[in-house]
Design an enzyme around this catalytic site. Structure first.
Site, PDB file in Angstrom:
ATOM      1  N   LEU A  14       1.063  -1.149  -0.069  1.00  0.00           N
ATOM      2  CA  LEU A  14       0.013   0.112  -0.076  1.00  0.00           C
ATOM      3  C   LEU A  14       0.875   1.176   0.036  1.00  0.00           C
ATOM      4  O   LEU A  14       1.157   1.869   1.171  1.00  0.00           O
ATOM      5  CB  LEU A  14      -0.981   0.060   1.182  1.00  0.00           C
ATOM      6  N   HIS A  15       1.373   1.590  -1.320  1.00  0.00           N
ATOM      7  CA  HIS A  15       2.373   2.768  -1.187  1.00  0.00           C
ATOM      8  C   HIS A  15       1.621   3.953  -1.734  1.00  0.00           C
ATOM      9  O   HIS A  15       0.245   3.820  -1.751  1.00  0.00           O
ATOM     10  CB  HIS A  15       3.385   2.617  -2.337  1.00  0.00           C
ATOM     11  N   LEU A  16       2.278   5.098  -1.996  1.00  0.00           N
ATOM     12  CA  LEU A  16       1.457   6.334  -2.073  1.00  0.00           C
ATOM     13  C   LEU A  16       0.541   6.336  -3.206  1.00  0.00           C
ATOM     14  O   LEU A  16      -0.824   6.861  -3.274  1.00  0.00           O
ATOM     15  CB  LEU A  16       2.409   7.384  -2.236  1.00  0.00           C
ATOM     16  N   ALA A  19      -2.571   4.290  -1.950  1.00  0.00           N
ATOM     17  CA  ALA A  19      -3.307   5.157  -0.898  1.00  0.00           C
ATOM     18  C   ALA A  19      -3.976   6.379  -1.557  1.00  0.00           C
ATOM     19  O   ALA A  19      -5.313   6.596  -1.245  1.00  0.00           O
ATOM     20  CB  ALA A  19      -2.370   5.628   0.050  1.00  0.00           C
TER      21      ALA A  19
END
Length: 96
Positions: A14-16, A19
């Site tokens: 769940l990276h930028l 997200a």
């Protein structure tokens, strides 16, 4: 209140970018949407909160949605996880 359990399908977790996709969708609903990984819980409208979950590939995420549009909200948020890495490129605007 509606609940669901999903798994992080993205190779990088769940990276930028992921997200931001979740936040963008969560902000379209009146309902409260919370994600929980292990003992950490955050509002789905917070990019920083989502990043601080430190959810990696295969992490189990519990979703809790409460409000007047909870059914649609839950379906929409779970669909983000169902798309996996395939849904990322379709939302990226590329400049040539």
């Amino acid at each position: 209140m509606k609940r669901a359990r999903v798994t992080i399908p993205w190779q990088d977790g769940l990276h930028l970018r992921n997200a931001a996709r979740l936040v963008k969708r969560a902000r379209t609903f009146q309902s409260s949407i919370f994600l929980k990984v292990n003992e950490r819980m955050t509002d789905a409208r917070s990019v920083l909160g989502l990043l601080l979950l430190c959810a990696t590939l295969g992490s189990v995420v519990d979703l809790e949605v409460s409000g007047e549009d909870e059914d649609v909200a839950l379906a929409t948020i779970t669909s983000v996880f169902d798309q996996g890495d395939a849904g990322i490129d379709s939302e990226v605007v590329k400049s040539d």
